[in-house]
Design a protein around this motif. Structure first.
Motif, mmCIF file in Angstrom:
data_model
loop_
_atom_site.group_PDB
_atom_site.id
_atom_site.type_symbol
_atom_site.label_atom_id
_atom_site.label_comp_id
_atom_site.label_asym_id
_atom_site.label_seq_id
_atom_site.Cartn_x
_atom_site.Cartn_y
_atom_site.Cartn_z
ATOM 1 N N ARG A 249 0.833 -1.195 0.000
ATOM 2 C CA ARG A 249 0.000 0.000 0.000
ATOM 3 C C ARG A 249 0.874 1.254 0.000
ATOM 4 O O ARG A 249 1.976 1.253 0.529
ATOM 5 C CB ARG A 249 -0.925 0.003 1.226
ATOM 6 N N PHE A 250 0.361 2.322 -0.622
ATOM 7 C CA PHE A 250 1.088 3.600 -0.679
ATOM 8 C C PHE A 250 2.493 3.407 -1.266
ATOM 9 O O PHE A 250 3.453 4.020 -0.813
ATOM 10 C CB PHE A 250 1.193 4.240 0.712
ATOM 11 N N SER A 251 2.617 2.531 -2.268
ATOM 12 C CA SER A 251 3.948 2.181 -2.755
ATOM 13 C C SER A 251 4.049 1.968 -4.261
ATOM 14 O O SER A 251 5.157 2.034 -4.800
ATOM 15 C CB SER A 251 4.430 0.892 -2.061
ATOM 16 N N ALA A 252 2.948 1.672 -4.958
ATOM 17 C CA ALA A 252 3.043 1.220 -6.344
ATOM 18 C C ALA A 252 2.260 2.108 -7.304
ATOM 19 O O ALA A 252 1.261 2.724 -6.931
ATOM 20 C CB ALA A 252 2.541 -0.217 -6.458
ATOM 21 N N THR A 253 2.712 2.147 -8.567
ATOM 22 C CA THR A 253 1.991 2.856 -9.620
ATOM 23 C C THR A 253 1.385 1.883 -10.627
ATOM 24 O O THR A 253 0.640 2.289 -11.514
ATOM 25 C CB THR A 253 2.922 3.826 -10.371
ATOM 26 N N SER A 254 1.690 0.596 -10.505
ATOM 27 C CA SER A 254 1.096 -0.418 -11.366
ATOM 28 C C SER A 254 1.147 -1.760 -10.666
ATOM 29 O O SER A 254 1.942 -1.972 -9.735
ATOM 30 C CB SER A 254 1.823 -0.506 -12.708
ATOM 31 N N MET A 255 0.299 -2.694 -11.132
ATOM 32 C CA MET A 255 0.323 -4.037 -10.573
ATOM 33 C C MET A 255 1.598 -4.764 -10.972
ATOM 34 O O MET A 255 2.124 -5.586 -10.214
ATOM 35 C CB MET A 255 -0.911 -4.812 -11.044
ATOM 36 N N LYS A 256 2.116 -4.472 -12.156
ATOM 37 C CA LYS A 256 3.334 -5.131 -12.624
ATOM 38 C C LYS A 256 4.524 -4.856 -11.710
ATOM 39 O O LYS A 256 5.383 -5.718 -11.523
ATOM 40 C CB LYS A 256 3.661 -4.670 -14.047
ATOM 41 N N LEU A 295 -3.730 -4.395 -2.716
ATOM 42 C CA LEU A 295 -2.996 -3.335 -3.415
ATOM 43 C C LEU A 295 -3.753 -2.022 -3.306
ATOM 44 O O LEU A 295 -3.710 -1.186 -4.212
ATOM 45 C CB LEU A 295 -2.806 -3.712 -4.894
ATOM 46 N N SER A 296 -4.431 -1.816 -2.202
ATOM 47 C CA SER A 296 -5.221 -0.602 -2.011
ATOM 48 C C SER A 296 -4.329 0.603 -1.737
ATOM 49 O O SER A 296 -3.155 0.465 -1.382
ATOM 50 C CB SER A 296 -6.199 -0.788 -0.844
ATOM 51 N N HIS A 297 -4.881 1.786 -1.926
ATOM 52 C CA HIS A 297 -4.180 3.047 -1.621
ATOM 53 C C HIS A 297 -2.867 3.174 -2.381
ATOM 54 O O HIS A 297 -1.828 3.528 -1.822
ATOM 55 C CB HIS A 297 -3.947 3.174 -0.113
ATOM 56 N N ASN A 298 -2.909 2.859 -3.672
ATOM 57 C CA ASN A 298 -1.761 3.078 -4.543
ATOM 58 C C ASN A 298 -2.167 4.031 -5.661
ATOM 59 O O ASN A 298 -3.168 4.744 -5.539
ATOM 60 C CB ASN A 298 -1.261 1.737 -5.090
ATOM 61 N N SER A 299 -1.412 4.044 -6.742
ATOM 62 C CA SER A 299 -1.735 4.885 -7.900
ATOM 63 C C SER A 299 -1.904 4.019 -9.137
ATOM 64 O O SER A 299 -1.431 4.350 -10.224
ATOM 65 C CB SER A 299 -0.622 5.924 -8.115
ATOM 66 N N ILE A 300 -2.581 2.894 -8.974
ATOM 67 C CA ILE A 300 -2.780 1.926 -10.049
ATOM 68 C C ILE A 300 -3.943 2.371 -10.921
ATOM 69 O O ILE A 300 -5.037 2.622 -10.429
ATOM 70 C CB ILE A 300 -3.043 0.526 -9.467
ATOM 71 N N SER A 301 -3.725 2.449 -12.235
ATOM 72 C CA SER A 301 -4.760 2.940 -13.144
ATOM 73 C C SER A 301 -5.434 1.832 -13.942
ATOM 74 O O SER A 301 -6.476 2.063 -14.562
ATOM 75 C CB SER A 301 -4.172 3.973 -14.114
ATOM 76 N N ASP A 317 -7.939 -6.802 -3.198
ATOM 77 C CA ASP A 317 -8.334 -5.449 -2.800
ATOM 78 C C ASP A 317 -7.574 -4.436 -3.647
ATOM 79 O O ASP A 317 -6.355 -4.309 -3.533
ATOM 80 C CB ASP A 317 -8.031 -5.230 -1.314
ATOM 81 N N LEU A 318 -8.310 -3.728 -4.502
ATOM 82 C CA LEU A 318 -7.731 -2.671 -5.337
ATOM 83 C C LEU A 318 -8.402 -1.335 -5.034
ATOM 84 O O LEU A 318 -8.417 -0.436 -5.884
ATOM 85 C CB LEU A 318 -7.908 -3.019 -6.815
ATOM 86 N N SER A 319 -8.924 -1.192 -3.848
ATOM 87 C CA SER A 319 -9.643 0.034 -3.485
ATOM 88 C C SER A 319 -8.698 1.232 -3.414
ATOM 89 O O SER A 319 -7.489 1.090 -3.246
ATOM 90 C CB SER A 319 -10.343 -0.140 -2.134
ATOM 91 N N TYR A 342 -13.852 3.148 -4.488
ATOM 92 C CA TYR A 342 -13.108 4.414 -4.597
ATOM 93 C C TYR A 342 -12.042 4.352 -5.699
ATOM 94 O O TYR A 342 -10.866 4.582 -5.475
ATOM 95 C CB TYR A 342 -12.541 4.821 -3.235
ATOM 96 N N ASN A 343 -12.532 3.986 -6.893
ATOM 97 C CA ASN A 343 -11.747 4.064 -8.107
ATOM 98 C C ASN A 343 -12.461 5.022 -9.064
ATOM 99 O O ASN A 343 -13.150 5.939 -8.606
ATOM 100 C CB ASN A 343 -11.566 2.674 -8.717
ATOM 101 N N LYS A 344 -12.335 4.801 -10.364
ATOM 102 C CA LYS A 344 -12.945 5.699 -11.346
ATOM 103 C C LYS A 344 -13.811 4.917 -12.337
ATOM 104 O O LYS A 344 -13.891 5.251 -13.514
ATOM 105 C CB LYS A 344 -11.858 6.486 -12.089
#
Length: 516
Positions: A249-256, A295-301, A317-319, A342-344
């Motif tokens: 959490r609070f660490s990633a910009t993508s799942m990869k 993987l919640s609280h990241n910047s995954i698009s 969890d991808l919230s 809480y995504n888009k």
């Protein structure tokens, strides 16, 4: 300026000499405290000591290391807090500290290292303190099966120490041998790595940007990482055979970044065991033991193709990310709990083709106006749609025929403020209205009576419509003909939360956090 992280790699610059400068002082009650700035390469931190602390340090060094007794400026009884004396003493104490560091350039004596807070901020001091702690308590921690908490700075220090290729016990004290750390990490099952936002302690060290290697952990079953940079984490894949629960959490910009860190080295890759099609330059082992991923609280698009590597996942969890489309989840045949709150997300079209066996689905806090994509999720039991943009009661009909649905949340949607909102929603479930818990509130007998009235009115309208249009066939309400959902006889009757959570970790011990 924030300290830059030293990178991985065999080529390393020579370590610069450490420095200690007395940069000022302050009067506290009746004594003066001297402010010391310690510099170790690009890392700096501040330590505060009064003169009596210097005196105690000096006495120990004279006894243990036979340094010159006259090296420390003498005590003063009269006028000890006068500005002129304090300024002179600042210069003299700085010379004293610099002389000590020059006298012990490789490994500072224990008392000096603690005086300058090396055990908090300096690589050798950090690893020595951690090794000694694990020498004393390591077996107890492993036996208790608790979560072990460690800081990114500590892992960075261990990684750097291993790469330096120096003796594992440079100080000569067997308790501080690096081997105690390696023995402990090799057997540890539950790990928590928590960084800080902003500088750590009194230093300029940005912990969340430090690189570190987790390959020293060989037996992890559960890992929790927060406020680190996933791009700088190495070695986590070494835990693929054993890791069952992972939280980043609070660490990633993508799942990869988390699931396929090695994929950046290849143009094309496929998970091991997959039917290979086209040019593939790498076959990457799957996370064969992983069943729960947070993987919640990241910047995954986006939900990218790296999910192919977690085929046994049950809880995902991808919230609190930026996901716009539900994609690639058809590869997760065992997935039963999915949190996309809480995504888009603005559309659910075709989602049933991606989530065939889902039981708990959290879609709260998105941009949804229509629920048409949910009508074939026949295994769904818990559904949270709160805080969306649903206006029309007609949309609820899309979920009204789902045979297993028990818990629904629709609060904070435009439709939730219409008159008789609850009974009108419950009416969409037909004969199953009594089995549905809406917005975490059990359905009352009074509401069920009102639902029956609404159903009677609706039936009367249908009969009237049939009589006025005799050639028009009135189709049977699917809510009344849906196949019943088979449930265990021991199903609980209590009201459950709509949104299940990932398996809770074992209660954590305090860990070795390195706080002052």
């Amino acid at each position: 300026m924030a300290a830059a992280a030293r990178g991985f790699g065999p080529e390393r610059e020579a370590e610069p000499a450490k420095e200690a400068r007395v940069v000022g002082s302050e009067l506290v009650d009746t004594y003066t405290v001297y402010i010391i700035q310690v510099t170790d390469g690009s890392h700096e931190w501040t330590v505060k000591h009064r003169y009596s602390d210097f005196h105690d340090l000096h006495e120990k060094l004279v006894a243990e290391r036979k340094i010159d007794k006259s090296l420390l400026p003498p005590k003063k009884i009269i006028g000890k807090n006068s500005r002129s004396l304090v300024e002179k003493r600042e210069k003299d104490l700085e010379v004293y500290l610099q002389t000590l560091l020059a006298t012990f350039p490789d490994v500072a004596p224990r008392v000096l290292a603690h005086f300058l807070h090396f055990h908090f901020y300096e690589i050798n001091g950090i690893t020595a303190a951690l090794a000694e702690e694990l020498f004393e308590k390591g077996e107890q921690l492993l036996g208790a099966g608790e979560v072990f908490a460690i800081r990114p700075l500590q892992l960075y220090a261990v990684t750097e120490q291993l790469q330096q290729g120096k003796p594992t016990c440079a100080s000569g004290d067997a308790k501080t041998d690096l081997g105690h750390i390696l023995d402990f990490t090799c057997r540890l099952k539950y790990l928590k790595v928590s960084g800080t936002e902003g500088p750590f302690g009194t230093s300029n060290i940005q912990e969340q940007l430090l690189p570190f290697d987790l390959s020293i952990f060989k037996s992890l079953h559960q890992v929790e990482i927060s406020h680190c940079d996933a791009k700088h984490i190495r070695g986590l894949v070494a835990s693929k055979p054993t890791l069952a629960t992972m939280s980043v959490r609070f660490s990633a910009t993508s799942m990869k970044e988390v699931l396929v860190p090695e994929a950046s080295e290849f143009d094309e890759w496929e998970p091991a065991g997959a039917a290979l099609e086209g040019p593939v330059t790498a076959v990457i082992p799957t996370w064969q033991a992983l069943t729960a991923l947070d993987l919640s609280h990241n910047s995954i698009s986006e939900i990218d193709e790296s999910v192919k590597l977690i085929p046994k996942i049950e809880f995902l969890d991808l919230s609190h990310n930026g996901v716009q489309v539900v994609d690639n989840l058809q590869h997760l045949y065992n997935l039963v709990h999915l949190d996309l709150s809480y995504n888009k997300l603005s559309s659910l079209e075709g989602v049933h083709t991606k989530l065939g066996n889902i039981k708990t689905l959290n879609l709260a806090g998105n941009l949804l106006e229509s629920l048409s994509g949910l009508h074939k999720l026949y295994s769904l039991v818990n559904l949270d749609l709160s805080n969306n943009r649903i206006e029309q009661m007609e949309e609820v009909r899309s979920i009204g025929s789902l045979p297993c649905l028990e818990h629904v949340a629709l609060l904070n949607n435009p439709l939730s403020i219409i008159p008789d909102y609850r009974t009108k929603v419950l009416a969409q479930f037909g004969e199953r209205a009594s089995e549905v818990c809406l917005d975490n509130i059990a359905t009352t007998e009074k509401e069920l009576d009102t639902v029956e009235v609404l159903k009677a009115i609706q039936k009367a309208k249908e009969v009237k419509s049939k009589l006025s249009n005799p050639e028009k066939k009135v189709s049977e309400d699917p809510r009344l003909s849906a196949a019943p959902c088979v449930r265990p006889s021991s199903s609980p009757t209590t009201v459950a939360s709509t949104s299940a959570s990932l398996p809770q970790p074992i209660l954590s011990n305090q860990g070795i956090l390195g706080d002052e």
